[in-house]
Design an enzyme around this catalytic site. Structure first.
Site, PDB file in Angstrom:
ATOM      1  N   ASP A  69       0.839  -1.184   0.000  1.00 56.11           N
ATOM      2  CA  ASP A  69       0.000   0.000   0.000  1.00 56.11           C
ATOM      3  C   ASP A  69       0.889   1.254   0.000  1.00 56.11           C
ATOM      4  OD1 ASP A  69      -3.139   0.602   0.508  1.00 56.11           O
ATOM      5  OD2 ASP A  69      -1.932   2.108   1.518  1.00 56.11           O
ATOM      6  N   TYR A 199      -2.104  12.038   1.472  1.00 56.61           N
ATOM      7  CA  TYR A 199      -2.643  11.999   0.112  1.00 56.61           C
ATOM      8  C   TYR A 199      -2.556  13.384  -0.531  1.00 56.61           C
ATOM      9  CZ  TYR A 199      -4.556   7.276   0.588  1.00 56.61           C
ATOM     10  OH  TYR A 199      -4.698   5.920   0.734  1.00 56.61           O
ATOM     11  N   HIS A 249      -5.551  -7.266  -0.560  1.00 57.65           N
ATOM     12  CA  HIS A 249      -4.645  -6.117  -0.517  1.00 57.65           C
ATOM     13  C   HIS A 249      -3.872  -6.017   0.798  1.00 57.65           C
ATOM     14  CE1 HIS A 249      -3.198  -2.248  -1.883  1.00 57.65           C
ATOM     15  NE2 HIS A 249      -3.611  -1.663  -0.768  1.00 57.65           N
TER      16      HIS A 249
END
Length: 271
Positions: A69, A199, A249
């Protein structure tokens, strides 16, 4: 927690002593036990530099890195910053985005075509959380910091979408206590805002070509990952590639046995 023991003390878990690793497991600044950060500028480039400094202070001159990730973004950057120190990079969830060249879509497998469609925007619904965090992280943070139910919903949604697709519910893929522990770490440390802000920090460079890494790289692809080898090889020196039909994931939580073995195979070739 599921992979620390087998990797650091394989003898105690039925493995070979010579496969043991020293493990340094930092928490990303702004996340969990390393947060919240209280200044702007903590993007993944700065985190990579901070982790290299950490390894130096701990006395490790040469080492391998592994990440999934966000860790799959940070790890290659560590290799780019210090190729003489990083012996190899192992990643799960490592992706490279399409460039728009039609040749990239030639002879894709069915699984690769599905991943390509997600990467090229047809899976735009999946990116809603990322767009909010990249544009309005502070606004979002008030709701998540004020409501434990809000924090729970925000994170569990991603477990629902990204865990093993054969699991009807997130707790069918990951133990419920582990899910609640994961969410609780964000809640008790007050890191909803700072973890979202990374982000926004990184969004400034989204879509920009990066420097190709020459560090040997291994990639483990689990269900719901969007890794396509020909795209990843454009940006990385791939020497090891594995695809798995079980897990998702979050393989350290979902399929630790597969992740552990793939890490061992990759780094044993570099010892």
């Amino acid at each position: 927690m599921n992979i620390i023991g087998p990797l650091s003390d394989p003898r105690a878990h039925g493995g070979r002593p010579e496969d043991a690793f020293h493990l340094v497991i930092p928490s990303i600044p702004g996340f969990g036990f390393s947060g919240p950060t209280n200044e702007i500028g903590w993007n993944t480039d700065r985190v990579a530099a901070a982790w290299l400094e950490l390894m130096g202070r701990l006395g490790y001159e040469r080492f391998g890195v592994q990440g999934g990730d966000t860790g799959a973004i940070i790890s290659p950057k560590m290799g780019n910053l210090a190729p003489d120190r990083v012996i190899g990079i192992h990643s799960n969830g490592l992706i490279a985005f399409p460039s728009g060249d039609p040749a990239e879509t030639e002879a894709l497998t069915e699984a690769e075509q599905e991943r390509y469609d997600r990467l090229s925007g047809q899976g735009y619904e999946d990116s809603g959380y990322a767009i909010i965090q990249a544009t309005r992280p502070q606004t979002l943070s008030y709701g998540l910091t004020d409501s434990p139910v809000g924090q729970l919903a925000w994170i569990i949604e991603k477990f629902k979408e990204w865990t093993d697709p054969s699991a009807p519910l997130p707790e069918d893929a990951v133990d419920r206590d582990l899910l609640l522990t994961n969410v609780s770490i964000y809640w008790f440390t007050g890191t909803a805002g700072s973890s979202a802000r990374i982000y926004k920090e990184d969004a400034k460079s989204w879509g920009m070509p990066g420097k190709k890494s020459n560090v040997p790289t291994g990639v483990a692809v689990f269900p719901n990952d969007s890794s396509i080898r020909r795209l990843v090889e454009r940006d990385h020196r791939v020497v090891h590639w594995s695809e798995f039909e079980r897990g998702g994931h979050f393989p350290a939580l979902e399929a630790p046995d597969l992740l552990i073995e793939d890490i061992r195979v990759f780094f044993n070739a570099l010892r």
